[in-house]
Motif scaffolding. Sequence first.
Motif, short mmCIF file in Angstrom:
data_model
loop_
_atom_site.label_atom_id
_atom_site.label_comp_id
_atom_site.label_asym_id
_atom_site.label_seq_id
_atom_site.Cartn_x
_atom_site.Cartn_y
_atom_site.Cartn_z
N GLN A 9 0.82 -1.20 0.00
CA GLN A 9 0.00 0.00 0.00
C GLN A 9 0.86 1.26 0.00
OE1 GLN A 9 -2.73 -0.46 3.30
NE2 GLN A 9 -4.04 -1.84 2.14
N LYS A 10 1.94 1.24 0.77
CA LYS A 10 2.84 2.39 0.80
C LYS A 10 3.44 2.62 -0.58
CE LYS A 10 6.67 4.47 3.21
NZ LYS A 10 7.40 4.54 4.44
N ASP A 11 3.88 1.56 -1.24
CA ASP A 11 4.44 1.68 -2.59
C ASP A 11 3.40 2.22 -3.57
OD1 ASP A 11 6.83 0.66 -1.64
OD2 ASP A 11 6.52 -1.36 -2.47
N ALA A 12 2.15 1.77 -3.44
CA ALA A 12 1.09 2.24 -4.33
C ALA A 12 0.85 3.73 -4.14
CB ALA A 12 -0.19 1.46 -4.09
N THR A 18 4.26 10.23 -6.74
CA THR A 18 5.44 10.49 -7.56
C THR A 18 5.04 10.80 -9.00
OG1 THR A 18 6.80 9.09 -6.15
CG2 THR A 18 7.63 9.52 -8.37
N LYS A 19 4.03 10.09 -9.53
CA LYS A 19 3.54 10.40 -10.88
C LYS A 19 3.03 11.83 -10.96
CE LYS A 19 2.26 5.90 -12.68
NZ LYS A 19 1.17 5.03 -13.12
N SER A 40 -5.57 3.16 -6.16
CA SER A 40 -4.27 2.47 -6.09
C SER A 40 -4.23 1.42 -4.99
CB SER A 40 -3.14 3.49 -5.88
OG SER A 40 -3.08 3.93 -4.54
N LEU A 41 -5.10 1.57 -3.99
CA LEU A 41 -5.11 0.64 -2.87
C LEU A 41 -5.88 -0.64 -3.19
CD1 LEU A 41 -5.62 3.19 0.01
CD2 LEU A 41 -3.49 2.07 -0.68
N GLY A 42 -6.57 -0.66 -4.30
CA GLY A 42 -7.28 -1.86 -4.72
C GLY A 42 -8.52 -2.10 -3.89
N GLU A 50 -1.03 4.67 7.42
CA GLU A 50 -0.37 5.64 6.53
C GLU A 50 -1.19 5.86 5.26
OE1 GLU A 50 3.56 4.09 5.97
OE2 GLU A 50 4.28 4.96 7.83
N ALA A 51 -1.67 4.79 4.65
CA ALA A 51 -2.48 4.94 3.43
C ALA A 51 -3.76 5.70 3.74
CB ALA A 51 -2.80 3.57 2.83
#
Length: 122
Positions: A9-12, A18-19, A40-42, A50-51
């Motif tokens: 989730q953090k990477d998503a 970042t995009k 992005s979290l699905g 954090e998410a």
Amino acid sequence: MDTDLQSKQKDAVIGVLTKIETSTQKFTEDHAVATLLRLSLGTEDIVSNEALADVIAFSLYEESDYGIANWNCYFGPPVATYENGAIKEQILRELITSEMVGYWRGQASLFGNPVLRSRYLG
């Protein structure tokens, strides 16, 4: 919470932010960012703190009459109003903790995009 899921989730979230940060297109809609983050979290039922903090940062309304009247602050939650006059807050004020505010400050230091920074520091 499963650390693999939390990391995913953090990477998503970082990927979405970042995009936006590196995009040549101007990105000015806060709530569009919240939507991209949610997507992005699905479909996971469990979301890391954090998410959740990232989604909340971009979901609150500025200059919110509801927030001023009910939360005593500049920001307020999206609300749903029903025919019977009932109001439901989509974000509970109790979810916003000092830890979450500290997390937002840290996130703000990662980005130069004014929309991202202002939402984290607002």
